[in-house]
Design an enzyme around this catalytic site. Sequence first.
Site, PDB file in Angstrom:
ATOM      1  N   PRO A   9       0.529  -0.553  -2.397  1.00 31.09           N
ATOM      2  CA  PRO A   9      -0.480  -1.670  -3.080  1.00 31.09           C
ATOM      3  C   PRO A   9      -1.616  -1.455  -3.846  1.00 31.09           C
ATOM      4  O   PRO A   9      -2.122  -0.597  -3.319  1.00 31.09           O
ATOM      5  CB  PRO A   9      -0.511  -2.600  -1.762  1.00 31.09           C
ATOM      6  CG  PRO A   9      -0.276  -1.683  -0.413  1.00 31.09           C
ATOM      7  CD  PRO A   9       0.603  -0.507  -1.027  1.00 31.09           C
ATOM      8  N   ASN A  10      -1.416  -2.153  -4.980  1.00 28.45           N
ATOM      9  CA  ASN A  10      -2.758  -1.920  -5.763  1.00 28.45           C
ATOM     10  C   ASN A  10      -2.721  -0.629  -6.867  1.00 28.45           C
ATOM     11  O   ASN A  10      -3.632  -0.665  -7.553  1.00 28.45           O
ATOM     12  CB  ASN A  10      -3.960  -2.204  -5.032  1.00 28.45           C
ATOM     13  CG  ASN A  10      -3.890  -3.602  -4.242  1.00 28.45           C
ATOM     14  OD1 ASN A  10      -3.904  -4.795  -4.699  1.00 28.45           O
ATOM     15  ND2 ASN A  10      -4.131  -3.459  -3.077  1.00 28.45           N
ATOM     16  N   ARG A  17      -8.675  -0.682 -11.781  1.00 25.81           N
ATOM     17  CA  ARG A  17      -9.253  -0.801 -10.499  1.00 25.81           C
ATOM     18  C   ARG A  17     -10.335  -0.096  -9.921  1.00 25.81           C
ATOM     19  O   ARG A  17     -10.046   1.096 -10.205  1.00 25.81           O
ATOM     20  CB  ARG A  17      -7.997  -1.025  -9.452  1.00 25.81           C
ATOM     21  CG  ARG A  17      -8.364  -0.771  -7.958  1.00 25.81           C
ATOM     22  CD  ARG A  17      -7.050  -0.437  -7.123  1.00 25.81           C
ATOM     23  NE  ARG A  17      -7.459  -0.818  -5.853  1.00 25.81           N
ATOM     24  CZ  ARG A  17      -6.792  -0.190  -4.921  1.00 25.81           C
ATOM     25  NH1 ARG A  17      -6.058   1.010  -4.960  1.00 25.81           N
ATOM     26  NH2 ARG A  17      -7.167  -0.255  -3.559  1.00 25.81           N
ATOM     27  N   TYR A  22     -11.524   5.185  -7.936  1.00 26.59           N
ATOM     28  CA  TYR A  22     -10.367   5.823  -8.408  1.00 26.59           C
ATOM     29  C   TYR A  22     -10.002   6.350  -9.833  1.00 26.59           C
ATOM     30  O   TYR A  22      -9.098   6.806 -10.181  1.00 26.59           O
ATOM     31  CB  TYR A  22      -8.976   4.686  -8.098  1.00 26.59           C
ATOM     32  CG  TYR A  22      -8.941   3.992  -6.689  1.00 26.59           C
ATOM     33  CD1 TYR A  22      -8.879   4.995  -5.460  1.00 26.59           C
ATOM     34  CD2 TYR A  22      -9.520   2.708  -6.486  1.00 26.59           C
ATOM     35  CE1 TYR A  22      -8.864   4.317  -4.406  1.00 26.59           C
ATOM     36  CE2 TYR A  22      -9.754   2.331  -5.149  1.00 26.59           C
ATOM     37  CZ  TYR A  22      -9.403   3.123  -4.118  1.00 26.59           C
ATOM     38  OH  TYR A  22      -9.370   2.713  -2.719  1.00 26.59           O
ATOM     39  N   ASN A  71       1.523   7.529  -1.344  1.00 24.14           N
ATOM     40  CA  ASN A  71       0.180   7.104  -1.486  1.00 24.14           C
ATOM     41  C   ASN A  71       0.464   5.619  -0.705  1.00 24.14           C
ATOM     42  O   ASN A  71       0.921   4.602  -1.770  1.00 24.14           O
ATOM     43  CB  ASN A  71      -0.509   6.989  -2.620  1.00 24.14           C
ATOM     44  CG  ASN A  71      -2.093   6.664  -2.288  1.00 24.14           C
ATOM     45  OD1 ASN A  71      -2.287   5.814  -1.488  1.00 24.14           O
ATOM     46  ND2 ASN A  71      -2.950   6.770  -3.292  1.00 24.14           N
ATOM     47  N   ALA A  74      -3.577   0.770   1.075  1.00 28.97           N
ATOM     48  CA  ALA A  74      -4.020   0.359   2.593  1.00 28.97           C
ATOM     49  C   ALA A  74      -3.086   0.034   3.745  1.00 28.97           C
ATOM     50  O   ALA A  74      -3.323   0.123   4.608  1.00 28.97           O
ATOM     51  CB  ALA A  74      -4.615  -1.287   2.147  1.00 28.97           C
ATOM     52  N   GLU A  95       1.365  12.714   2.826  1.00 29.98           N
ATOM     53  CA  GLU A  95       0.477  11.777   2.801  1.00 29.98           C
ATOM     54  C   GLU A  95      -0.517  11.918   1.646  1.00 29.98           C
ATOM     55  O   GLU A  95      -1.377  12.936   1.935  1.00 29.98           O
ATOM     56  CB  GLU A  95      -0.345  11.144   3.938  1.00 29.98           C
ATOM     57  CG  GLU A  95      -1.166  10.022   3.862  1.00 29.98           C
ATOM     58  CD  GLU A  95      -1.868   9.616   4.974  1.00 29.98           C
ATOM     59  OE1 GLU A  95      -1.297   9.920   6.152  1.00 29.98           O
ATOM     60  OE2 GLU A  95      -2.962   9.132   5.165  1.00 29.98           O
ATOM     61  N   HIS A  97      -4.232  10.696  -0.867  1.00 27.29           N
ATOM     62  CA  HIS A  97      -5.082   9.656  -1.063  1.00 27.29           C
ATOM     63  C   HIS A  97      -6.001  10.276  -2.572  1.00 27.29           C
ATOM     64  O   HIS A  97      -6.425  11.193  -2.313  1.00 27.29           O
ATOM     65  CB  HIS A  97      -6.006   9.326  -0.128  1.00 27.29           C
ATOM     66  CG  HIS A  97      -5.391   8.635   1.031  1.00 27.29           C
ATOM     67  ND1 HIS A  97      -4.735   7.450   1.007  1.00 27.29           N
ATOM     68  CD2 HIS A  97      -4.789   9.249   2.390  1.00 27.29           C
ATOM     69  CE1 HIS A  97      -4.039   7.002   2.204  1.00 27.29           C
ATOM     70  NE2 HIS A  97      -4.140   8.213   2.913  1.00 27.29           N
ATOM     71  N   ARG A 104     -15.294   7.170   3.777  1.00 29.67           N
ATOM     72  CA  ARG A 104     -15.467   5.771   3.449  1.00 29.67           C
ATOM     73  C   ARG A 104     -15.365   4.856   4.591  1.00 29.67           C
ATOM     74  O   ARG A 104     -15.983   5.349   5.554  1.00 29.67           O
ATOM     75  CB  ARG A 104     -14.218   5.349   2.348  1.00 29.67           C
ATOM     76  CG  ARG A 104     -14.120   6.024   0.960  1.00 29.67           C
ATOM     77  CD  ARG A 104     -13.170   5.665   0.170  1.00 29.67           C
ATOM     78  NE  ARG A 104     -13.284   4.494  -0.135  1.00 29.67           N
ATOM     79  CZ  ARG A 104     -12.215   3.672  -0.978  1.00 29.67           C
ATOM     80  NH1 ARG A 104     -11.001   4.210  -0.942  1.00 29.67           N
ATOM     81  NH2 ARG A 104     -12.369   2.435  -1.078  1.00 29.67           N
TER      82      ARG A 104
HETATM   83  C1  DQA Z   1      -6.299   4.887  -1.243  1.00 31.95           C
HETATM   84  C2  DQA Z   1      -7.200   4.764   0.020  1.00 31.95           C
HETATM   85  C3  DQA Z   1      -6.631   3.311   0.758  1.00 31.95           C
HETATM   86  O1  DQA Z   1      -7.926   3.172   1.695  1.00 31.95           O
HETATM   87  C4  DQA Z   1      -7.048   2.261  -0.175  1.00 31.95           C
HETATM   88  O2  DQA Z   1      -6.513   0.985   0.537  1.00 31.95           O
HETATM   89  C5  DQA Z   1      -6.035   2.541  -1.213  1.00 31.95           C
HETATM   90  C6  DQA Z   1      -5.911   3.756  -1.938  1.00 31.95           C
HETATM   91  C7  DQA Z   1      -6.614   6.044  -2.132  1.00 31.95           C
HETATM   92  O3  DQA Z   1      -5.576   6.798  -2.834  1.00 31.95           O
HETATM   93  O4  DQA Z   1      -7.457   6.657  -1.922  1.00 31.95           O
HETATM   94  O5  DQA Z   1      -5.266   1.583  -2.002  1.00 31.95           O
HETATM   95  O6  DQA Z   1      -5.018   5.161  -0.602  1.00 31.95           O
END
Ligand code: DQA
Length: 140
Positions: A9-10, A17, A22, A71, A74, A95, A97, A104
């Site tokens: 998501p996102n 964003r 990011y 990735n 959240a 995994e 990020h 964070r």
């Molecule tokens: C993320 C870190 C997550 O905590 C966050 O919700 C994201 C992006 C990252 O790539 O740093 O959406 O996965």
Amino acid sequence: MKIVIINGPNLNLLGVREKSIYGSEAFAGFLDKLRAAYPDDEMTYFQSNHEGAIIDELHRVGFSCDGIVLNAGAYTHTSIAIADAIRSITAPVVEVHISNVAAREEYRHVSMIAPACKGVIAGFGLDSYRLAVEALKNCR
Ligand code: DQA
């Protein structure tokens, strides 16, 4: 190798964003460069804002590809269902990020999916994805 990159998501809004966290690069352009750097490998890409769609994709590719870079956004911090999906398939999952989640908010320090994954790479910006590809190549 057949590698599948899955963004949650996102992450469709990368480059738009929260640029201070990011970065300002869109994922499409980054993916072109990543594919060019690994011409012998097949890299497919899937993004969804929906937990069930991510699970469906893990099921779809998880018995035939050589590795998955995930990735989960959240959902990383909440999704037992994605963790169970990772445990249900045979392909190794890394995994990733973009940000250093350990540096964070406290709720980002927990990963529900990390115990189901081969390993975790975080904090290197979009280069985290390349490092995950390298990790998958080396864990064959
Ligand atoms: C993320 C870190 C997550 O905590 C966050 O919700 C994201 C992006 C990252 O790539 O740093 O959406 O996965």
